[in-house]
Design a protein around this motif. Structure first.
Motif, short mmCIF file in Angstrom:
data_model
loop_
_atom_site.label_atom_id
_atom_site.label_comp_id
_atom_site.label_asym_id
_atom_site.label_seq_id
_atom_site.Cartn_x
_atom_site.Cartn_y
_atom_site.Cartn_z
N LEU A 21 27.70 27.78 33.54
CA LEU A 21 28.20 28.78 32.54
C LEU A 21 28.74 29.96 32.97
CD1 LEU A 21 25.88 27.62 29.62
CD2 LEU A 21 28.29 26.61 30.04
N PRO A 22 28.03 30.62 33.81
CA PRO A 22 28.44 31.93 34.24
C PRO A 22 29.75 31.70 35.27
CG PRO A 22 26.19 31.94 34.17
CD PRO A 22 26.67 30.32 34.00
N LEU A 23 29.61 30.69 35.98
CA LEU A 23 30.71 30.30 36.80
C LEU A 23 32.03 30.18 36.11
CD1 LEU A 23 31.96 29.60 39.50
CD2 LEU A 23 31.33 27.36 39.17
N PHE A 24 32.07 29.50 34.96
CA PHE A 24 33.31 29.54 34.10
C PHE A 24 34.04 30.95 33.74
CE2 PHE A 24 32.15 24.96 33.74
CZ PHE A 24 33.44 24.36 33.95
N ARG A 25 32.92 31.82 33.28
CA ARG A 25 33.56 33.20 32.78
C ARG A 25 34.00 33.93 34.10
NH1 ARG A 25 29.82 37.01 28.90
NH2 ARG A 25 29.67 34.90 27.70
N VAL A 26 33.28 33.99 35.11
CA VAL A 26 33.70 34.55 36.40
C VAL A 26 35.11 33.90 37.08
CG1 VAL A 26 33.18 35.24 38.66
CG2 VAL A 26 31.60 35.27 36.92
N ALA A 27 35.00 32.70 37.03
CA ALA A 27 36.44 32.21 37.64
C ALA A 27 37.57 32.38 36.64
CB ALA A 27 36.15 30.63 37.47
N ALA A 28 37.24 32.24 35.14
CA ALA A 28 38.59 32.48 34.21
C ALA A 28 38.96 34.06 34.49
CB ALA A 28 38.11 32.42 32.94
N LEU A 29 38.06 34.97 34.65
CA LEU A 29 38.42 36.45 34.84
C LEU A 29 39.06 36.51 36.36
CD1 LEU A 29 38.21 39.62 34.39
CD2 LEU A 29 35.93 39.35 35.55
N LEU A 30 38.87 36.21 37.14
CA LEU A 30 39.51 36.00 38.37
C LEU A 30 40.99 35.44 38.43
CD1 LEU A 30 36.67 35.40 41.14
CD2 LEU A 30 37.79 37.74 40.49
N MET A 31 41.05 34.40 37.64
CA MET A 31 42.48 33.70 37.49
C MET A 31 43.31 34.58 36.68
SD MET A 31 42.28 30.92 39.04
CE MET A 31 40.99 29.70 39.73
N THR A 32 42.87 35.36 36.14
CA THR A 32 43.69 36.55 35.24
C THR A 32 43.87 37.76 35.40
OG1 THR A 32 42.01 36.58 33.44
CG2 THR A 32 43.79 34.88 33.13
N LEU A 33 42.90 38.30 36.28
CA LEU A 33 42.78 39.59 36.78
C LEU A 33 43.90 39.67 37.79
CD1 LEU A 33 40.71 41.89 36.23
CD2 LEU A 33 39.89 41.52 38.60
N PRO A 34 44.65 40.94 37.51
CA PRO A 34 45.69 41.59 38.50
C PRO A 34 45.06 41.43 39.98
CG PRO A 34 45.61 42.92 36.57
CD PRO A 34 44.41 42.17 36.61
N LEU A 35 46.05 41.43 40.90
CA LEU A 35 45.72 41.25 42.30
C LEU A 35 44.90 39.99 42.66
CD1 LEU A 35 46.12 42.42 45.10
CD2 LEU A 35 43.90 43.69 44.61
N PHE A 36 43.70 39.84 42.12
CA PHE A 36 42.73 38.67 42.51
C PHE A 36 43.47 37.29 41.93
CE2 PHE A 36 39.98 42.37 42.36
CZ PHE A 36 39.47 42.19 43.48
N GLY A 37 44.08 37.41 40.80
CA GLY A 37 44.72 36.35 40.25
C GLY A 37 46.24 36.14 40.61
N ALA A 38 46.70 36.87 41.43
CA ALA A 38 48.03 36.92 41.81
C ALA A 38 48.35 35.46 42.56
CB ALA A 38 48.49 37.95 42.95
N ASP A 39 49.48 35.10 42.39
CA ASP A 39 50.02 33.77 43.15
C ASP A 39 49.81 33.88 44.80
OD1 ASP A 39 50.77 32.71 40.69
OD2 ASP A 39 52.95 33.25 40.88
N MET A 40 49.88 34.98 45.23
CA MET A 40 49.75 35.15 46.70
C MET A 40 48.26 34.88 47.27
SD MET A 40 50.24 39.19 47.17
CE MET A 40 49.03 40.40 46.11
N VAL A 41 47.28 34.90 46.27
CA VAL A 41 45.91 34.61 46.60
C VAL A 41 45.76 32.92 46.31
CG1 VAL A 41 43.60 35.14 46.26
CG2 VAL A 41 45.23 36.75 45.95
N SER A 42 45.43 32.17 47.21
CA SER A 42 45.19 30.85 47.02
C SER A 42 44.25 30.50 45.99
CB SER A 42 44.96 29.98 48.15
OG SER A 42 43.81 30.42 49.02
N ALA A 43 44.31 29.22 45.28
CA ALA A 43 43.23 29.03 44.32
C ALA A 43 41.82 28.64 45.34
CB ALA A 43 43.45 27.60 43.56
N ARG A 44 41.84 28.14 46.47
CA ARG A 44 40.62 28.00 46.94
C ARG A 44 39.98 29.32 47.22
NH1 ARG A 44 40.96 24.50 52.38
NH2 ARG A 44 41.92 23.20 50.66
N ILE A 45 40.70 30.50 47.68
CA ILE A 45 40.08 31.82 48.01
C ILE A 45 39.39 32.24 46.64
CG2 ILE A 45 40.37 34.10 48.51
CD1 ILE A 45 42.40 33.05 50.52
N ARG A 46 40.21 32.12 45.65
CA ARG A 46 39.76 32.49 44.11
C ARG A 46 38.23 31.73 43.74
NH1 ARG A 46 45.15 32.54 40.60
NH2 ARG A 46 45.75 31.08 42.26
#
Length: 261
Positions: A21-46
């Motif tokens: 449950l915490p993983l889903f909240r953290v992952a969703a934040l990183l997917m939409t957060l600027p810089l960390f959720g950018a297209d230049m950052v691969s999904a594996r790194i996120r």
């Protein structure tokens, strides 16, 4: 003969819930957060970042509810964590979009809207002025530890917005109301530059009216671009104070969104 370890479904469900449950909240934040959720950052790194952050914060989180990992209630809780993390990331994304829109407005006024490049963050074509503002606000956000404030609010949100606290209907309306704030803040950010460029365009129009034989396209456009660059350079003198004001407001709204202190 060694004793066999027996695990019940409740124990397994509790272990899964404590991390999943915490993983889903953290992952969703990183997917939409600027810089960390950018297209230049691969999904594996996120994903690796989400796993590392979750492992780091799980020991300090409040107890998670007991649930069955394959139950419908567990799936609803996972979807709720995704919504919460995405809303928190979008709250910071609006801060960056203020500067992107401001750069687009200035580029149109100074005649540089045609000079565009691919934005590696969003994957779309934007004006070069917008790209410059985007890189500038990214550096300021990281240098002032804005990302650490976001992660601090994220950890505190598990207490203020518990996992089984219900859906966030009010937060959706707050996010919709903030869309007008983005446009208004972008206009106020570049209002001096836009006003100065408007005066330049009016002066060129008067010159064309007084001397019709003057080719406004061969003279006016280079003059507008050069003066626009000078005006933009002068406007950058107060960009730090404007960023601090907007960033403070955005981070304060993030805390209100997460109901954090």
């Amino acid at each position: 003969m060694a004793d066999v370890l027996h695990l019940t479904d409740a124990q397994i469900g509790g272990w899964v819930a404590a991390f999943l449950l915490p993983l889903f909240r953290v992952a969703a934040l990183l997917m939409t957060l600027p810089l960390f959720g950018a297209d230049m950052v691969s999904a594996r790194i996120r994903l690796y970042m989400a796993l590392a952050i979750t492992l780091a914060i799980v020991p300090v989180l409040p107890p998670m509810p007991q649930l069955n990992a394959l139950d419908l209630h567990a799936l609803l809780l996972c979807a709720e964590q995704i919504v919460i993390g995405a809303l928190m990331g979008l709250a910071i994304q609006m801060l960056f979009q203020v500067f992107v829109i401001a750069g687009q407005v200035v580029a149109i006024q100074m005649g540089m809207a045609f000079a565009s490049m691919v934005d590696p963050v969003n994957g779309v074509n934007v004006a070069t002025v917008s790209q410059f503002f985007n890189m500038l606000v990214t550096l300021l956000f990281l240098s002032m530890n804005g990302h650490l404030v976001v992660f601090e609010v994220l950890v505190e949100s598990f207490t203020t917005l518990p996992v089984d606290g219900g859906l966030l209907t009010g937060q959706f309306w707050e996010l919709a109301n903030r869309l007008s704030w983005v446009l208004g803040a972008a206009i106020l950010l570049v209002l001096p530059a836009v006003t100065a460029l408007l005066v330049v365009n009016v002066a060129l129009g008067v010159m064309t009216r007084a001397a019709p034989q003057l080719n406004i396209f061969s003279v006016g456009m280079p003059v507008t671009i050069v003066l626009g660059m000078v005006i933009l350079w002068l406007n950058m003198a107060d960009i730090l104070n404007q960023y601090q004001s907007l960033a403070s407001e955005a981070l304060q709204w993030l805390r209100e969104l997460a109901r954090a202190r």
